[in-house]
Design a protein around this motif. Sequence first.
Motif, PDB file in Angstrom:
ATOM      1  N   VAL A 170       0.963  -1.455   0.009  1.00 15.75           N
ATOM      2  CA  VAL A 170      -0.163  -0.050  -0.054  1.00 15.75           C
ATOM      3  C   VAL A 170       0.585   1.413  -0.284  1.00 15.75           C
ATOM      4  O   VAL A 170       1.498   1.806   0.850  1.00 15.75           O
ATOM      5  CB  VAL A 170      -0.635  -0.402   0.646  1.00 15.75           C
ATOM      6  CG1 VAL A 170      -1.957   1.417   1.260  1.00 15.75           C
ATOM      7  CG2 VAL A 170      -1.727  -1.152   1.389  1.00 15.75           C
ATOM      8  N   LYS A 186       0.095   4.474  -0.465  1.00 21.16           N
ATOM      9  CA  LYS A 186      -0.675   5.584  -1.183  1.00 21.16           C
ATOM     10  C   LYS A 186      -0.037   6.853   0.255  1.00 21.16           C
ATOM     11  O   LYS A 186       0.975   6.128   1.004  1.00 21.16           O
ATOM     12  CB  LYS A 186      -2.300   5.810   0.324  1.00 21.16           C
ATOM     13  CG  LYS A 186      -1.668   4.816   1.790  1.00 21.16           C
ATOM     14  CD  LYS A 186      -3.163   4.528   2.136  1.00 21.16           C
ATOM     15  CE  LYS A 186      -2.944   4.164   3.324  1.00 21.16           C
ATOM     16  NZ  LYS A 186      -4.446   3.833   4.150  1.00 21.16           N
ATOM     17  N   ASN A 206      -4.952   4.390  -2.156  1.00 21.35           N
ATOM     18  CA  ASN A 206      -6.550   5.092  -1.576  1.00 21.35           C
ATOM     19  C   ASN A 206      -7.094   5.946  -2.072  1.00 21.35           C
ATOM     20  O   ASN A 206      -8.254   6.579  -1.777  1.00 21.35           O
ATOM     21  CB  ASN A 206      -6.327   6.084  -0.187  1.00 21.35           C
ATOM     22  CG  ASN A 206      -6.715   4.768   0.746  1.00 21.35           C
ATOM     23  OD1 ASN A 206      -5.196   3.543   0.501  1.00 21.35           O
ATOM     24  ND2 ASN A 206      -6.913   3.678   1.775  1.00 21.35           N
ATOM     25  N   ILE A 252      -7.859   1.092  -3.685  1.00 22.10           N
ATOM     26  CA  ILE A 252      -9.046   0.625  -2.018  1.00 22.10           C
ATOM     27  C   ILE A 252      -9.142   1.481  -0.830  1.00 22.10           C
ATOM     28  O   ILE A 252      -9.576   1.492   0.420  1.00 22.10           O
ATOM     29  CB  ILE A 252      -7.452  -0.560  -1.188  1.00 22.10           C
ATOM     30  CG1 ILE A 252      -6.436   0.735  -1.184  1.00 22.10           C
ATOM     31  CG2 ILE A 252      -6.509  -1.270  -2.225  1.00 22.10           C
ATOM     32  CD1 ILE A 252      -5.305  -0.248   0.205  1.00 22.10           C
ATOM     33  N   MET A 278     -13.426  -8.362   0.538  1.00 23.88           N
ATOM     34  CA  MET A 278     -12.231  -7.197   1.144  1.00 23.88           C
ATOM     35  C   MET A 278     -13.149  -7.282   2.571  1.00 23.88           C
ATOM     36  O   MET A 278     -14.335  -6.647   2.387  1.00 23.88           O
ATOM     37  CB  MET A 278     -11.762  -6.344   0.436  1.00 23.88           C
ATOM     38  CG  MET A 278     -10.757  -5.521   0.470  1.00 23.88           C
ATOM     39  SD  MET A 278     -11.373  -4.005   1.868  1.00 23.88           S
ATOM     40  CE  MET A 278     -10.541  -2.330   1.542  1.00 23.88           C
ATOM     41  N   ILE A 312     -12.426  -4.567   6.114  1.00 24.27           N
ATOM     42  CA  ILE A 312     -11.223  -3.605   6.948  1.00 24.27           C
ATOM     43  C   ILE A 312     -11.799  -3.756   8.724  1.00 24.27           C
ATOM     44  O   ILE A 312     -13.198  -3.439   8.980  1.00 24.27           O
ATOM     45  CB  ILE A 312     -11.334  -1.667   6.725  1.00 24.27           C
ATOM     46  CG1 ILE A 312     -10.707  -1.634   5.608  1.00 24.27           C
ATOM     47  CG2 ILE A 312     -10.358  -1.568   8.336  1.00 24.27           C
ATOM     48  CD1 ILE A 312     -10.910  -0.326   5.217  1.00 24.27           C
ATOM     49  N   MET A 329      -3.864  -6.121   7.498  1.00 25.84           N
ATOM     50  CA  MET A 329      -2.577  -5.227   7.556  1.00 25.84           C
ATOM     51  C   MET A 329      -1.517  -5.607   8.367  1.00 25.84           C
ATOM     52  O   MET A 329      -1.297  -6.697   9.200  1.00 25.84           O
ATOM     53  CB  MET A 329      -3.969  -4.720   7.849  1.00 25.84           C
ATOM     54  CG  MET A 329      -4.640  -3.610   6.581  1.00 25.84           C
ATOM     55  SD  MET A 329      -5.706  -2.439   7.171  1.00 25.84           S
ATOM     56  CE  MET A 329      -6.197  -2.725   8.528  1.00 25.84           C
ATOM     57  N   SER A 330      -0.739  -4.410   8.545  1.00 26.98           N
ATOM     58  CA  SER A 330       0.744  -5.010   9.295  1.00 26.98           C
ATOM     59  C   SER A 330       0.757  -4.976  10.225  1.00 26.98           C
ATOM     60  O   SER A 330       0.913  -6.432  10.783  1.00 26.98           O
ATOM     61  CB  SER A 330       1.061  -3.018   9.578  1.00 26.98           C
ATOM     62  OG  SER A 330       1.753  -2.750   8.114  1.00 26.98           O
ATOM     63  N   ARG A 389      -2.439  -6.264   3.008  1.00 27.36           N
ATOM     64  CA  ARG A 389      -2.598  -5.599   2.500  1.00 27.36           C
ATOM     65  C   ARG A 389      -1.321  -4.230   3.277  1.00 27.36           C
ATOM     66  O   ARG A 389      -2.216  -4.559   4.524  1.00 27.36           O
ATOM     67  CB  ARG A 389      -3.702  -4.318   1.935  1.00 27.36           C
ATOM     68  CG  ARG A 389      -4.584  -5.087   1.036  1.00 27.36           C
ATOM     69  CD  ARG A 389      -6.320  -4.317   0.535  1.00 27.36           C
ATOM     70  NE  ARG A 389      -7.106  -3.469   2.260  1.00 27.36           N
ATOM     71  CZ  ARG A 389      -7.247  -4.416   3.278  1.00 27.36           C
ATOM     72  NH1 ARG A 389      -7.905  -5.573   2.547  1.00 27.36           N
ATOM     73  NH2 ARG A 389      -7.762  -3.789   3.931  1.00 27.36           N
ATOM     74  N   ILE A 390      -0.245  -3.891   2.665  1.00 29.77           N
ATOM     75  CA  ILE A 390       0.831  -3.578   3.877  1.00 29.77           C
ATOM     76  C   ILE A 390       0.771  -1.665   3.275  1.00 29.77           C
ATOM     77  O   ILE A 390       1.496  -2.320   2.607  1.00 29.77           O
ATOM     78  CB  ILE A 390       1.961  -4.853   4.121  1.00 29.77           C
ATOM     79  CG1 ILE A 390       1.249  -6.080   4.046  1.00 29.77           C
ATOM     80  CG2 ILE A 390       2.537  -4.133   5.157  1.00 29.77           C
ATOM     81  CD1 ILE A 390       0.315  -6.146   5.538  1.00 29.77           C
ATOM     82  N   GLY A 391       1.346  -1.440   4.404  1.00 23.85           N
ATOM     83  CA  GLY A 391       1.758   0.219   4.080  1.00 23.85           C
ATOM     84  C   GLY A 391       2.552   0.127   5.127  1.00 23.85           C
ATOM     85  O   GLY A 391       4.228   0.146   4.388  1.00 23.85           O
ATOM     86  N   THR A 392       2.029   0.918   5.884  1.00 29.64           N
ATOM     87  CA  THR A 392       3.471   1.539   7.095  1.00 29.64           C
ATOM     88  C   THR A 392       4.519   0.477   7.345  1.00 29.64           C
ATOM     89  O   THR A 392       5.849   0.790   7.092  1.00 29.64           O
ATOM     90  CB  THR A 392       3.241   1.162   8.314  1.00 29.64           C
ATOM     91  OG1 THR A 392       1.524   2.301   8.372  1.00 29.64           O
ATOM     92  CG2 THR A 392       4.073   2.579   8.744  1.00 29.64           C
ATOM     93  N   ARG A 447       3.238   8.072   7.345  1.00 27.13           N
ATOM     94  CA  ARG A 447       2.300   7.954   6.368  1.00 27.13           C
ATOM     95  C   ARG A 447       2.650   9.327   7.219  1.00 27.13           C
ATOM     96  O   ARG A 447       1.857  10.151   7.994  1.00 27.13           O
ATOM     97  CB  ARG A 447       1.230   8.192   5.477  1.00 27.13           C
ATOM     98  CG  ARG A 447       1.582   6.707   4.614  1.00 27.13           C
ATOM     99  CD  ARG A 447       0.002   6.182   4.531  1.00 27.13           C
ATOM    100  NE  ARG A 447      -0.551   5.620   5.720  1.00 27.13           N
ATOM    101  CZ  ARG A 447      -0.779   4.627   6.203  1.00 27.13           C
ATOM    102  NH1 ARG A 447      -0.314   3.443   5.179  1.00 27.13           N
ATOM    103  NH2 ARG A 447      -1.819   4.075   6.910  1.00 27.13           N
TER     104      ARG A 447
HETATM  105  C1  LIG Z   1      -3.590   2.261   4.043  1.00 24.89           C
HETATM  106  C2  LIG Z   1      -5.009   0.815   4.126  1.00 24.89           C
HETATM  107  C3  LIG Z   1      -3.948  -0.341   4.404  1.00 24.89           C
HETATM  108  C4  LIG Z   1      -2.425  -1.125   4.849  1.00 24.89           C
HETATM  109  O1  LIG Z   1      -2.304   0.204   6.485  1.00 24.89           O
HETATM  110  P1  LIG Z   1      -0.860  -0.241   7.380  1.00 24.89           P
HETATM  111  O2  LIG Z   1      -1.582  -0.027   8.447  1.00 24.89           O
HETATM  112  O3  LIG Z   1      -0.231   0.767   6.544  1.00 24.89           O
HETATM  113  O4  LIG Z   1      -0.483  -1.250   6.857  1.00 24.89           O
HETATM  114  C5  LIG Z   1      -4.272  -1.494   3.813  1.00 24.89           C
HETATM  115  N1  LIG Z   1      -6.052  -0.856   3.985  1.00 24.89           N
HETATM  116  C6  LIG Z   1      -6.642  -0.144   3.855  1.00 24.89           C
HETATM  117  C7  LIG Z   1      -7.549  -0.558   2.598  1.00 24.89           C
HETATM  118  C8  LIG Z   1      -5.422   1.134   3.618  1.00 24.89           C
HETATM  119  O5  LIG Z   1      -6.391   2.127   2.990  1.00 24.89           O
END
Ligand SMILES: *Cc1c(COP(=O)(O)O)cnc(C)c1O
Length: 230
Positions: free
Chosen positions: A34, A36, A57, A80, A162, A164, A202-203, A218-221, A227
């Motif tokens: 991820v 974004k 995003n 996403i 999907m 959250i 996620m993370s 789905r991994i961002g941080t 961010r």
């Molecule tokens: C930002 C986001 C993520 C990633 O989240 P992190 O906590 O940064 O890993 C995953 N899914 C969605 C829908 C997001 O908006």
Amino acid sequence: MSTLDANYQHIVARIEHACRAAKRPLADVKLLAVSKTKPAAQVRACYALGQRCFGENYLQDGLEKITALVDLADIEWHFIGPLQSNKTRAVAEHFHWLETLARDKIAQRLNDQRPDHLPALNVLIQVNISGEPQKAGVMLADIAALAKTVHALPRLTLRGLMCIPENTDDDALLRQQFEHMQHAWVELSSQYTSVDTLSMGMSADLELAIACGSTEVRIGTDIFGARSTL
Ligand SMILES: *Cc1c(COP(=O)(O)O)cnc(C)c1O
């Protein structure tokens, strides 16, 4: 080794470990990076490590990167974020996947706007699995109707679900929500052969999500670092 490289190897190792613990083949679980708010140069660096699938995003932020990285022919872009009906065209024209479908009207518009020279847009239905009123997504009971709509649209391919989940430290509650998703997804995949994706984890909770049948985390941080807001 760069921080990005180290972070990336660490996430891949966590996914491998979680698959082994759940007795699932590694090939079952796809990593969505991820990106974004992160610059195109960081996406390019992550691509160079072997990553191919990226999640965005925010439409404008995502479109700028898609344009900057057109030379990466096999990169795969997933939208996403929340999608309003007046913004569907850009997703239909530039992304490979939409993971946040929750309304018939959006499905219809994406179908009408998907260009003929592109393959059908891959779609995940977002489920509001915690039932919190401020959360996006359909309720479990409403998946079937929306799935039927998507299935009937030739320019969309229904790929799965999907979610959250609730932001909570309560692992039992989280597991319950992931298991409800798993049951709904198993039922959906028995009805539609195109359904092969359960995007959850996620993370902080990828291990539990993989134990509960997730096929995409789905991994961002934990890849790109914290961010800044846009
Ligand atoms: C930002 C986001 C993520 C990633 O989240 P992190 O906590 O940064 O890993 C995953 N899914 C969605 C829908 C997001 O908006």
